[in-house]
Motif scaffolding. Structure first.
Motif, short mmCIF file in Angstrom:
data_model
loop_
_atom_site.label_atom_id
_atom_site.label_comp_id
_atom_site.label_asym_id
_atom_site.label_seq_id
_atom_site.Cartn_x
_atom_site.Cartn_y
_atom_site.Cartn_z
N ASP A 531 0.84 -1.20 0.00
CA ASP A 531 0.00 0.00 0.00
C ASP A 531 0.88 1.25 0.00
N THR A 532 1.58 1.44 -1.11
CA THR A 532 2.54 2.54 -1.24
C THR A 532 2.09 3.49 -2.36
N LYS A 533 2.76 4.64 -2.46
CA LYS A 533 2.42 5.62 -3.49
C LYS A 533 3.68 6.29 -4.04
N ASN A 534 3.54 6.92 -5.21
CA ASN A 534 4.58 7.78 -5.76
C ASN A 534 4.60 9.08 -4.97
N ALA A 535 5.78 9.62 -4.71
CA ALA A 535 5.88 10.86 -3.93
C ALA A 535 5.11 12.00 -4.59
N GLY A 536 5.11 12.03 -5.94
CA GLY A 536 4.35 13.07 -6.64
C GLY A 536 2.87 12.97 -6.38
N ASP A 537 2.34 11.75 -6.33
CA ASP A 537 0.92 11.57 -6.03
C ASP A 537 0.60 11.95 -4.59
N VAL A 538 1.54 11.72 -3.68
CA VAL A 538 1.34 12.13 -2.29
C VAL A 538 1.24 13.65 -2.21
N VAL A 539 2.11 14.35 -2.91
CA VAL A 539 2.10 15.81 -2.90
C VAL A 539 0.79 16.34 -3.47
N ILE A 540 0.34 15.76 -4.55
CA ILE A 540 -0.93 16.20 -5.16
C ILE A 540 -2.09 15.99 -4.20
N SER A 541 -2.12 14.84 -3.53
CA SER A 541 -3.18 14.56 -2.55
C SER A 541 -3.16 15.55 -1.40
N LEU A 542 -1.98 15.85 -0.89
CA LEU A 542 -1.87 16.81 0.21
C LEU A 542 -2.34 18.19 -0.21
N ALA A 543 -1.94 18.62 -1.40
CA ALA A 543 -2.34 19.94 -1.89
C ALA A 543 -3.85 20.04 -2.00
N LYS A 544 -4.48 19.03 -2.54
CA LYS A 544 -5.94 19.05 -2.69
C LYS A 544 -6.64 19.06 -1.33
N ALA A 545 -6.06 18.35 -0.37
CA ALA A 545 -6.65 18.31 0.97
C ALA A 545 -6.51 19.65 1.69
N ILE A 546 -5.45 20.38 1.42
CA ILE A 546 -5.26 21.70 2.04
C ILE A 546 -6.22 22.72 1.44
N GLY A 547 -6.45 22.61 0.13
CA GLY A 547 -7.41 23.48 -0.53
C GLY A 547 -6.86 24.84 -0.89
N GLY A 548 -7.75 25.74 -1.34
CA GLY A 548 -7.37 27.10 -1.69
C GLY A 548 -6.39 27.15 -2.84
N THR A 549 -5.49 28.12 -2.81
CA THR A 549 -4.52 28.28 -3.89
C THR A 549 -3.50 27.15 -3.91
N VAL A 550 -3.31 26.47 -2.77
CA VAL A 550 -2.40 25.32 -2.75
C VAL A 550 -2.97 24.22 -3.64
N ALA A 551 -4.27 23.98 -3.53
CA ALA A 551 -4.91 22.98 -4.39
C ALA A 551 -4.93 23.44 -5.84
N GLN A 552 -5.15 24.72 -6.07
CA GLN A 552 -5.19 25.25 -7.43
C GLN A 552 -3.84 25.06 -8.14
N ALA A 553 -2.76 25.04 -7.38
CA ALA A 553 -1.43 24.85 -7.97
C ALA A 553 -1.23 23.43 -8.47
N PHE A 554 -2.13 22.52 -8.11
CA PHE A 554 -2.01 21.11 -8.51
C PHE A 554 -3.32 20.63 -9.12
N PRO A 555 -3.60 21.08 -10.35
CA PRO A 555 -4.86 20.71 -11.01
C PRO A 555 -4.88 19.29 -11.55
N TRP A 556 -3.77 18.56 -11.44
CA TRP A 556 -3.67 17.24 -12.02
C TRP A 556 -4.18 16.17 -11.07
N GLU A 557 -4.60 15.05 -11.63
CA GLU A 557 -5.12 13.94 -10.83
C GLU A 557 -4.02 12.96 -10.44
N SER A 558 -2.90 13.01 -11.15
CA SER A 558 -1.84 12.04 -10.87
C SER A 558 -0.51 12.60 -11.33
N VAL A 559 0.58 11.98 -10.87
CA VAL A 559 1.91 12.39 -11.30
C VAL A 559 2.09 12.14 -12.78
#
Length: 815
Positions: A531-559
């Motif tokens: 049950d592991t992930k790519n570091a890029g996917d982890v960053v994208i998930s964190l950004a979306k969870a934080i929301g606001g402009t942080v989430a806007q900076a990561f419009p992609w669904e995956s690395v």
């Protein structure tokens, strides 16, 4: 021994178990005999090999062990990776891999990988963990980070990452910018990085080294056959140099206090006194200048600061010529380095006459780097075939502008916690080793409230490493993204497990030693085992969870999507080509050849073959300095230091009272241990990094452990210390006995190995062993010399200076 038996019990010798052992021990004939005897098959018992059943496929992969970006082909049967080899079509690897590439299957099937997100239970460092889900982990981390932002303190987040420059690192850096922290900091060993700081100061750019077309290569303390940025290319260049040509005789000279792998393979090894290599380089420069052996056309038209000069205000300044002629006479240099005058003179003549010639140095003291790089300019070996090629980094990954809110802009305006780029370390991009001093001292600009570690292990990699333990304990919230529970991760609050290389998307942009741009891209070749992930996917998930402009900076669904979109500009440019013909896709077999390619298909094809190359790219060396030339006198450094800096601070020189005259700067050698500690007189400790432990990794893989110290016929795993046989005899030491190595800050045990490749007053030790965590094959194996090295940082770059420690030796008995 017990751990190995436990592992054998875990893996049943069925078909699936066989594949796991095949991956763990693919070329394990190099493993220690006691392990081989325990293996049920195919190595220990020497049973007939079981023939894999199922269809065989070879999928391209990119090795992520270093910045070289070598291409590999992975043999996959029924979804299992069962073998690996070099990709013959890849411009970097050309069918070869270094040992670390071959160990990727051991990494994949390693029984000690972190298999699921973990949350700390009990005290920090107790190594007591509770498995949690990814949703729980991301939710808790995002909650802590949102709280920090709501308090208007995004700068209190510190992100520590390793020095590998791949695509996931780019996403992590973007996260720091969107979040609002200036504290995105690299940490790792500098061994094998080359003269990167001097190149920035004197050429204003990065560079590649056209090794294979050189006629004369002299290296000052750089073990380039073992610690080069691209080990496969360095080895291939050496092979081509050694083939010989009818019209010339290639010469390779190694200058260092310890006969390294490169010294063994060189035509000549010159054993200088420790840390005096740059003085020898400047002594050679003295002869080349004094006798008019330098390239007058190159020096007069393409360099700045060779002669004395006046600035725009009419102030007079000394040039490089004055410095070397006045301060580096051969007799003075000979006394300082221990190298005979006739040898210095011979080397100077050879270097000036056997063109093209190259002088190499590693990322040691900044002014030492400058001294060696200046040698190349003197003989016109910059920007020419067989020389140093100043070229910007190849950077095809282009992400859209990063949105920032007021909180982020305010956070980014704050001082960096490592103080890099300030007067203390004017040329530093990162000065990670300064962080403990800042956070544990009374002069910190602000507190760090959260730390995210990305494949970073300062508790093992750093000098005087106990500083980091205290520092991390002080930070309220710590997250580690890692594949293995290393020494630093033990002190985290949450562990986020990362894919192994072969399970993950990889993207690395680099250049060949000829300067050709290469983009290495690969998709996962096997499904994740855990049950592991790519570091890029982890960053994208964190950004979306934080929301606001942080989430806007990561419009992609995956690395995968982010990487594809980042290469849109390269696709639209129409440059370059795939490294080989892509496989025919079933759904495309009926489409006419004239069909216009799309970004999706272009990206799929790159991933399907393992990369892209621009063979027709114009290789145009260029200096990006204020003068537009190579600068013996660095105006870039002058601008950073300001008007208070004297001329010597902007020129190559040796930082020693014997050469600094009236400045009388102290030699920054660490003090020797008290006389009562140890039986020997103070000796200079010389540290080196075997290829298999490059970047501080590799000790957890048995295949790599079995290779360390091969030039000494090592057969048992432990940290060794290389001692001149005459010195050992004087001290009454026996080969293979264990002794104490005592420094001003601590002591460790090491096993004595006699070696004529060290002078009598020097002892040499490898870095990379001595883990207190990191899996069953690394933990408790040997001692870590970093723990007894005092922290001394270069005043210009902020990088640790590893070779300044004095030690004593004492009888230690068996371990």
């Amino acid at each position: 021994m017990k751990n190995m038996k436990d592992l054998i019990n875990e893996i049943k010798v069925g078909r699936r178990g066989f594949f796991k052992w095949g991956a763990i021990a693919g070329t394990a004939a190099t493993l220690p005999l006691w392990i081989q005897k325990l293996m049920p098959s195919p190595i220990g018992m020497r049973e007939p090999r079981v023939k894999p059943q199922g269809e065989e496929h070879f999928f391209p992969a990119v090795c992520s062990c270093c910045d070289a970006g070598c291409g590999a082909l992975v043999r996959v049967i029924e979804g299992q990776a069962v073998g690996i080899k070099g990709n013959p079509n890849h411009p970097i690897s050309q069918g070869a891999l270094c040992p670390k590439g071959f160990a990727l299957t051991q990494e994949l099937y390693h029984p000690d990988r972190v298999k699921t997100p973990l949350k700390r239970q009990g005290e920090r460092g107790s190594n007591n963990w509770k498995p949690i889900s990814w949703d729980e982990a991301v939710s808790e981390i995002a909650g802590k980070l949102k709280e920090i932002r709501s308090q208007g303190e995004p700068n209190s987040l510190l992100i520590l990452t390793n020095t590998t420059r791949n695509f996931e690192r780019l996403l992590l850096q973007r996260f720091a910018t969107a979040f609002g922290t200036p504290n995105f900091v690299e940490i790792g060993w500098d061994f094998g990085k080359g003269m990167v700081d001097a190149a920035h100061a004197m050429m204003g750019t990065e560079f590649v080294i056209d090794l294979e077309d050189a006629a004369f290569v002299i290296s000052f303390g750089f073990d380039w056959l073992q610690s080069f940025t691209s080990p496969v290319e360095a080895t291939r260049a050496y092979a081509k140099l050694r083939r010989g040509r009818p019209d010339r005789r290639i010469r390779i000279v190694q200058v260092e206090p310890h006969m390294s792998v490169t010294g063994i393979k060189a035509d000549e090894w010159i054993a200088v006194k420790p840390y005096t290599e740059s003085a020898l380089a400047l002594g050679m420069a003295h002869i080349i200048v004094a006798e008019g052996l330098y390239d007058e056309e190159f020096v007069s038209t393409k360099t700045f600061g060779f002669e004395d000069f006046k600035d725009a205000e009419g102030n007079s300044h000394r040039g490089f010529k004055s410095i070397v002629l006045e301060d580096y006479e051969p007799e003075k240099v000979s006394k300082f380095t221990g190298v005979k005058v006739e040898t210095i003179r011979r080397l100077a003549y050879e270097f000036a006459e056997k063109k093209p010639s190259i002088a190499l140095a590693d990322r040691t003291r900044f002014y030492d780097q400058m001294a060696v790089l200046a040698l190349n300019a003197l003989v016109g070996s910059i920007g020419v075939k067989g020389g140093i090629l100043p070229l910007p980094a190849f950077s095809p990954f282009m992400l859209p502008p990063c949105p920032q809110d007021e909180i982020a802009r305010n956070g980014l305006s704050k001082r960096r916690i490592d103080k890099s780029g300030e007067n203390l370390f004017p040329l530093a991009n990162s000065a990670a080793e300064q962080i403990p001093d800042v956070l544990l001292g009374n002069n910190t600009p602000y507190q760090v409230k959260a730390l995210i570690l990305h494949r970073a292990n300062p508790v093992f990699l750093s000098p005087d490493l106990n500083r980091w333990i205290e520092t991390i304990r002080k930070i309220p919230f710590v997250v580690s993204m890692t594949s293995f529970m290393d020494e630093t991760s033990i002190f985290a609050d949450i562990i986020l497990p990362l894919h192994a290389t072969l399970e993950s998307w990889q993207g690395i942009a680099t250049r060949t030693l000829k300067g050709t741009p290469v983009l290495s891209v690969s998709k996962p070749v096997v499904e994740p085992l855990y049950d592991t992930k790519n570091a890029g996917d982890v960053v994208i998930s964190l950004a979306k969870a934080i929301g606001g402009t942080v989430a806007q900076a990561f419009p992609w669904e995956s690395v995968e999507q982010a990487m594809k979109e980042s290469l849109k500009g390269l696709f639209e440019s129409g440059r370059g080509e795939l490294i080989s013909e892509p496989p025919v896709e079933e759904e495309d077999s009926w489409i006419e050849e004239e069909t216009k390619p799309t970004l999706d298909k272009w990206f799929r094809n790159i991933a399907a073959v393992g990369g892209w190359v621009d063979k027709k790219a114009a290789i145009t060396p260029k200096f990006n300095t204020p003068s537009g030339k190579f600068e013996f006198y660095s105006q870039i450094l002058k601008q950073k230091l300001g008007d208070q800096a004297n001329d010597l601070a902007c020129l190559p020189h040796v930082e020693h009272p014997e050469f600094l005259g009236e400045l009388k700067k102290e030699v920054r050698l660490s003090t020797a241990p008290p006389a009562g500690n140890g039986t020997s007189e103070p000796m200079h400790l010389y540290l080196f990094v075997p290829l298999v432990f490059q970047n501080g990794e590799g000790a957890h893989l048995p295949y790599l452990q079995g290779m360390a110290g091969s030039y000494l016929s090592e057969r048992r795993w432990h940290t060794w210390i290389e001692i001149n046989p005459e010195t050992a005899k004087e001290l009454g030491l026996r080969e293979d006995e264990f002794i104490w190595v005592i420094s001003p800050i601590g002591r460790i045990r090491a096993r004595v190995r006699f070696y004529v490749g060290v002078p009598k007053d020097v002892v040499a030790m490898p870095l990379g062993l001595g883990h207190t965590a990191y899996g069953r094959w690394a933990e408790g194996v040997g001692s870590n010399p970093a723990s007894i090295v005092p922290k001394i940082l270069d005043e210009v770059t902020g990088q640790p200076l590893w070779q300044l420690t004095l030690v004593r030796l004492a009888k230690g008995g068996r371990v």
